[in-house]
Scaffold this active site. Structure first.
Site, PDB file in Angstrom:
ATOM      1  CG  HIS A 262      -2.737  19.420 -31.723  1.00 27.62           C
ATOM      2  ND1 HIS A 262      -3.378  19.543 -32.993  1.00 27.62           N
ATOM      3  CD2 HIS A 262      -1.385  18.413 -32.325  1.00 27.62           C
ATOM      4  CE1 HIS A 262      -2.549  18.483 -34.081  1.00 27.62           C
ATOM      5  NE2 HIS A 262      -1.670  17.316 -32.845  1.00 27.62           N
TER       6      HIS A 262
ATOM      7  CG  ASP B 176      -5.242  12.627 -32.648  1.00 29.95           C
ATOM      8  OD1 ASP B 176      -3.848  12.870 -32.367  1.00 29.95           O
ATOM      9  OD2 ASP B 176      -5.602  13.460 -33.240  1.00 29.95           O
TER      10      ASP B 176
END
Length: 257
Positions: free
Chosen positions: A177, A248
């Site tokens: 992230h 993702d």
């Protein structure tokens, strides 16, 4: 353009569907919408939101991350399950199936038909906080057994499951992230250890697999997995997987940077 749109999931801004968002989804025939905590107030609101989305695009997929533990976007009015590592510690794949069966029933009641779950990552690096207790365990055998049960619990109750994060995010302490994790394991280790749970769970008929944002030189020296044909070929060929491979989130630091 409409065929290109089917390859994309989009987020939306709030708890109701804005006119311009509805038009965007419809005009580009988007494949799906992903919902987060900011899109949720209560089950009635979520049901109305999903109905609005489907009114503009009846065949659209509506997805969320509903793993249990710390990764669960909808809480009030939903059963709050513990992290999957805690579920696995009880030692009952049947219980894991029932947990995911209940998740599926609650999601489908509100109109959500894709759960971006379960994690098939093995927690190899104990400092890997981004995976941590989201993983079913520390060995390929444990993760395989429980990930397979989770897939069956979702898929047999009309929710599409998505195994993540291929080819395995559990041997790095870097959070994708925020930044790009680099995994320097050999291809033999990755195939024998990390890909093993995916291979087992695919046999339970998971419809989706999520490709992680990882730099793995043993797979591709030049490209990160998200944009590497070699990584996608590995997913297809090593798993004999013929379903949908999704990436993702494309706004994560690992790929933005």
């Amino acid at each position: 353009m409409n065929q290109i749109g089917k390859l994309f999931f989009t987020g939306i801004s709030g708890t109701t569907l804005k006119k311009e968002e509805a038009q965007f989804i419809k005009n580009f025939s988007l494949g799906g919408v992903i919902l987060f905590s900011k899109n949720y107030e209560n089950r009635s609101q979520l049901q109305n939101l999903c109905n609005e989305i489907k009114k503009n695009s009846p065949s659209i997929l509506i997805a969320t991350d509903h793993e249990g533990g710390r990764v669960q976007r909808f809480r009030k009015g939903f059963t709050e399950f513990p992290p999957m590592m805690d579920v696995a510690k009880i030692g009952s794949p049947k219980l894991c199936f029932e947990v995911h069966e209940q998740m599926a029933k609650e999601l489908t009641y509100c109109g959500v038909n894709v759960n971006l779950s379960p994690c098939a990552d093995i927690l190899v690096d104990q400092n890997c906080d981004v995976i941590g207790d989201r993983s079913f365990g520390l060995t390929k055998e444990v993760v395989s057994e429980f990930a397979s049960s989770a897939v069956r619990g979702l898929q047999t109750n009309n929710v599409i499951s998505c195994l993540k994060h291929f080819p395995g995010h559990g041997n790095t302490s870097v959070d994708s992230h925020e930044d790009l994790p680099v995994i320097n394991d050999s291809l033999d280790v990755i195939l024998d250890r990390d890909i093993y749970p995916f291979k087992r769970a695919v046999k339970s008929k998971s419809a989706f697999i999520m490709m992680a944002h990882l730099k793995i030189p043993a797979i591709d020296e030049n490209r990160i997995t998200t944009v590497s044909k070699k990584a996608y070929d590995l997913c297809r060929n090593s798993l004999k997987f013929h379903g949908v491979i999704i990436t993702d989130d494309m706004e994560m630091g690992a790929i933005e940077k």
